[in-house]
Design an enzyme around this catalytic site. Structure first.
Site, short mmCIF file in Angstrom:
data_model
loop_
_atom_site.label_atom_id
_atom_site.label_comp_id
_atom_site.label_asym_id
_atom_site.label_seq_id
_atom_site.Cartn_x
_atom_site.Cartn_y
_atom_site.Cartn_z
N ASN A 28 31.05 43.77 17.57
CA ASN A 28 30.92 43.30 16.18
C ASN A 28 31.57 44.27 15.21
O ASN A 28 31.53 45.48 15.40
CB ASN A 28 29.46 42.98 15.80
CG ASN A 28 28.45 44.04 16.15
OD1 ASN A 28 28.67 44.84 17.04
ND2 ASN A 28 27.34 44.05 15.45
N GLU A 70 31.50 44.90 11.28
CA GLU A 70 30.82 44.55 10.03
C GLU A 70 31.63 44.99 8.81
O GLU A 70 32.64 45.70 8.93
CB GLU A 70 29.41 45.16 10.02
CG GLU A 70 28.56 44.57 11.13
CD GLU A 70 27.10 45.03 11.10
OE1 GLU A 70 26.77 45.99 10.38
OE2 GLU A 70 26.30 44.42 11.83
N CYS A 127 25.33 33.51 18.31
CA CYS A 127 25.01 32.73 17.11
C CYS A 127 25.74 31.37 17.16
O CYS A 127 26.62 31.16 18.01
CB CYS A 127 25.39 33.50 15.85
SG CYS A 127 27.15 33.49 15.51
N CYS A 187 31.28 38.68 14.70
CA CYS A 187 30.48 39.00 15.89
C CYS A 187 31.37 39.46 17.04
O CYS A 187 32.57 39.20 17.08
CB CYS A 187 29.73 37.76 16.36
SG CYS A 187 28.50 37.15 15.21
N GLU A 231 31.40 38.35 20.11
CA GLU A 231 31.94 37.26 20.93
C GLU A 231 33.24 36.73 20.36
O GLU A 231 34.21 36.50 21.07
CB GLU A 231 30.93 36.10 21.02
CG GLU A 231 29.63 36.44 21.71
CD GLU A 231 28.56 36.98 20.76
OE1 GLU A 231 28.90 37.71 19.81
OE2 GLU A 231 27.38 36.67 20.98
N CYS A 238 29.60 31.49 16.97
CA CYS A 238 30.23 31.94 18.22
C CYS A 238 30.16 30.86 19.29
O CYS A 238 31.10 30.67 20.06
CB CYS A 238 29.59 33.23 18.71
SG CYS A 238 30.03 34.64 17.67
N1 THU Z 1 26.00 39.70 16.30
C1 THU Z 1 26.93 39.59 17.28
O1 THU Z 1 27.93 40.31 17.28
N2 THU Z 1 26.71 38.68 18.25
C2 THU Z 1 25.60 37.91 18.38
O2 THU Z 1 25.49 37.18 19.34
C3 THU Z 1 24.56 37.98 17.37
C4 THU Z 1 24.80 38.87 16.22
C5 THU Z 1 26.19 40.72 15.27
C6 THU Z 1 26.49 40.23 13.88
C7 THU Z 1 26.04 41.40 13.05
O3 THU Z 1 27.08 42.37 13.01
C8 THU Z 1 24.87 41.98 13.84
O4 THU Z 1 25.02 41.49 15.15
C9 THU Z 1 23.51 41.60 13.29
O5 THU Z 1 23.39 40.22 13.13
#
Ligand code: THU
Length: 163
Positions: free
Chosen positions: A61, A63, A111, A72, A74, A114
């Protein structure tokens, strides 16, 4: 009127039960968590995408201070894989998450956005993508993305739009 039941299934593996090939991919997803950029949530996610040419592409991820601009693990991994090898189908994706100095006990689940992107990738190449969701206590394995996303929106819906 009729009720339609949509049935899905997940295989749960205890730590020692996970087949070696999947365990190896999980280790790569776990390593990818360590390079995530997640200063806001402090929830590091890693994804390892195994392609049909046996290449493994990693993502995590990313941010941003403008929160919705981040993405994310994925999607980072899938888009990177598709950008690098646009003609090679995706075989498997493993996902792991790390927070509070440890990997999470329960499997991390992708999520909705994704799932949508994974769904498009599965349809695009016409081969099922095995999804491996790692947790320290148990790992879930789903045999294809459509099981994670019943009634998904896809290109066929667009074709049905009348002009
Ligand atoms: N996140 C992912 O990278 N993948 C997931 O399957 C769920 C959430 C990340 C998004 C954000 O950077 C952090 O996790 C918190 O939601």
């Amino acid at each position: 009127m009729k009720k339609i039941q949509l049935v899905t299934s997940v295989v749960e593996y205890l730590p020692k039960e996970l087949p070696l090939e999947l365990a190896e991919l999980v280790e790569k997803a776990k390593s990818a968590t360590q390079k995530a950029y997640a200063p806001y949530s402090k929830f590091n996610v890693g994804a390892a995408v195994l392609l049909k040419n046996n290449e493994v592409v990693l993502g995590n991820n990313q941010e941003n201070a403008a929160y919705p601009s981040g993405t994310c693990a994925e999607r980072t991994a899938i888009f990177y894989a598709n950008a690098k090898y646009p003609d090679v189908p995706v075989d498997k994706i493993a996902i792991a998450s790390f927070t509070n100095d440890d990997f999470t006990d329960d499997p991390i689940t992708p999520c909705g956005s994704c799932r949508q992107v994974l769904c498009e990738t599965e349809v695009r190449f016409g081969t099922p993508i095995t999804v491996v969701l790692y947790g320290k206590k148990k790992t879930y394995v789903v045999e294809n993305v459509s099981s994670l996303m019943p009634l998904s929106f896809g290109k066929d819906n667009l074709l049905k739009v009348s002009t």
